[in-house]
Enzyme design. Structure first.
Site, short mmCIF file in Angstrom:
data_model
loop_
_atom_site.label_atom_id
_atom_site.label_comp_id
_atom_site.label_asym_id
_atom_site.label_seq_id
_atom_site.Cartn_x
_atom_site.Cartn_y
_atom_site.Cartn_z
N HIS A 67 47.97 -17.98 -22.68
CA HIS A 67 48.73 -18.23 -21.45
C HIS A 67 50.14 -17.69 -21.55
O HIS A 67 50.77 -17.71 -22.61
CB HIS A 67 48.73 -19.73 -21.10
CG HIS A 67 49.48 -20.63 -22.02
ND1 HIS A 67 50.81 -20.93 -21.84
CD2 HIS A 67 49.09 -21.32 -23.11
CE1 HIS A 67 51.21 -21.78 -22.78
NE2 HIS A 67 50.18 -22.03 -23.57
N ASP B 47 54.93 -20.71 -27.62
CA ASP B 47 53.76 -21.29 -26.96
C ASP B 47 53.78 -20.83 -25.50
O ASP B 47 54.49 -21.42 -24.70
CB ASP B 47 53.83 -22.81 -27.09
CG ASP B 47 52.79 -23.56 -26.29
OD1 ASP B 47 51.77 -22.95 -25.90
OD2 ASP B 47 53.00 -24.75 -26.04
N GLU C 102 48.47 -22.82 -17.69
CA GLU C 102 48.01 -23.66 -18.80
C GLU C 102 48.86 -24.91 -18.97
O GLU C 102 48.33 -26.00 -19.22
CB GLU C 102 48.01 -22.85 -20.10
CG GLU C 102 47.28 -23.52 -21.26
CD GLU C 102 48.16 -24.46 -22.09
OE1 GLU C 102 47.62 -25.17 -22.94
OE2 GLU C 102 49.40 -24.48 -21.88
N GLU C 103 50.18 -24.76 -18.84
CA GLU C 103 51.08 -25.89 -19.10
C GLU C 103 50.93 -27.02 -18.09
O GLU C 103 51.42 -28.13 -18.33
CB GLU C 103 52.53 -25.41 -19.15
CG GLU C 103 52.86 -24.46 -20.28
CD GLU C 103 52.80 -25.10 -21.66
OE1 GLU C 103 52.50 -26.30 -21.76
OE2 GLU C 103 53.06 -24.38 -22.65
N ASP D 132 46.18 -19.71 -28.97
CA ASP D 132 47.39 -20.46 -28.58
C ASP D 132 48.15 -20.79 -29.87
O ASP D 132 47.79 -20.30 -30.95
CB ASP D 132 46.98 -21.72 -27.81
CG ASP D 132 48.05 -22.19 -26.83
OD1 ASP D 132 49.24 -22.09 -27.17
OD2 ASP D 132 47.69 -22.69 -25.75
N HIS E 220 57.18 -27.13 -27.98
CA HIS E 220 57.82 -27.54 -26.72
C HIS E 220 59.33 -27.75 -26.87
O HIS E 220 59.96 -28.32 -25.99
CB HIS E 220 57.15 -28.79 -26.12
CG HIS E 220 55.89 -28.48 -25.39
ND1 HIS E 220 55.32 -29.33 -24.49
CD2 HIS E 220 55.08 -27.39 -25.42
CE1 HIS E 220 54.20 -28.80 -24.01
NE2 HIS E 220 54.05 -27.61 -24.57
#
Length: 346
Positions: A72, A189, A223-224, A244, A324
């Protein structure tokens, strides 16, 4: 196996280019235009999906037993929820953006019709010499705000700039690659793994490799927020992976120097035969790897299954620390992930 240094170099450069493009979930036009351009440069057929992602056909012989690789290119971010009376912005998060991780970061406010403006995400009343409760204040989207780097002092001043609720707020990635091989940035990410798939496409073209199985790649942009991989599965696909980030942290084996093979996450176990085969190949080919269970994780490919697709599924990726937040990986993790894909598919 051929020397992969040139492909790792290419992957790192592609990661830097992708990371420089703002793309919080749903705001994907610029990053997908870039990906389409890179696919064209490599001579790989690709198109933008109706949903907005990029689906590419990397080629291969058997299109009845095809494999789909998903990465992603959407990231965490924010959106203007309210313009305050003092002209500052209250945010709502995009994906799992944490206010404590966003505090003191530079941002870009993307207006719908009037360009963009710079700003800073700060705790409300952020001067320590003034606010005696600075250290005690819980960071939340109610206590953190965005100051616009323009002379605004009221809601009306901000509105005159063309800023309104629903405007995206993009956080500065601050990408750095150290001489020791570490790759540091927000949003590794999953732009680092997207770059790995670009590198795999370049490898197939440069080395004139035609895999035994047809290989499709889907660069997703939701995706998130939980539905990136829920569509656009080509006919003939029997196996799908998320490529990922691999998790690095307390209780896990993986480091930034390895490829992580996920056995289970919050969505349940991944296909056991795929996990076993990946481990076997990593051992046989001296690929640095770790097998882990991720306690707080979900992936694109799980939404592929939930959408009703009858496929086997897997999850791999380079180890990434501080997920994150301000994340860190390493060229070794990139190369090990790249090599595992090479070895498994061809």
């Amino acid at each position: 196996m051929k020397d992969n240094k040139k492909y790792v170099d290419y992957i790192v450069e592609q990661a830097k280019a992708l990371l420089a493009i703002d793309s919080p979930s749903g705001y994907g036009k610029e990053v997908t235009e870039y990906l389409l351009g890179q696919m064209e440069a490599l001579g790989i057929p690709a198109h933008r999906t109706i949903k907005g992602g990029v689906l590419a056909d990397f080629g291969g012989k058997n299109d009845k037993d095809a494999i789909l690789l998903e990465a992603h290119c959407d990231t965490l971010g924010g959106m203007v929820a309210q313009i305050k009376a003092n002209g500052r912005l209250k945010l709502t998060n995009i994906g799992g953006m944490n206010p404590a991780n966003g505090e003191t970061e530079n941002v870009r406010i993307i207006t719908k019709a009037n360009g963009s403006y710079e700003g800073t995400c700060q705790l409300a009343d952020a001067s320590i010499h003034v606010n005696g409760d600075y250290s005690k204040t819980e960071r939340s989207w109610d206590t953190v705000e965005v100051l616009i780097d323009e002379p605004v002092f009221s809601k009306e001043d901000t509105e005159k700039l063309g800023i309104m609720p629903g405007d995206y707020v993009c956080f500065e990635p601050r990408t750095r690659v150290t001489s020791s091989g570490y790759i540091k940035s927000r949003f590794l990410d999953d732009k680092l793994s997207a770059a790995i798939l670009l590198g795999y496409g370049k490898y197939l073209r440069d080395e004139n490799v035609v895999p035994e199985r047809r290989v499709y790649v889907h660069f997703t942009i939701y995706e998130e927020v939980g539905h990136g991989g829920s569509s656009s599965v080509p006919e003939g696909v029997t196996e799908a992976w998320s490529v990922d980030m691999g998790c690095v942290g307390e209780g896990l084996q993986c480091t930034e120097h390895q490829v992580s093979i996920c056995a289970k996450d919050s969505g349940g176990p991944y296909n056991y035969e795929i996990v076993c085969r990946l481990v076997e190949l990593a051992k046989e080919n001296n690929i640095g790897y770790a097998v882990d269970v991720y306690p707080h994780y979900g992936s694109d490919v799980e939404t592929t299954l939930r959408a009703g697709n009858d496929v086997r599924h897997g999850l791999i990726g380079p180890g990434v620390y501080a997920s994150h937040g301000y994340e860190r990986s390493h060229r070794d993790g990139v190369e090990n992930t790249f090599r595992l894909i090479q070895t498994y598919i061809g």
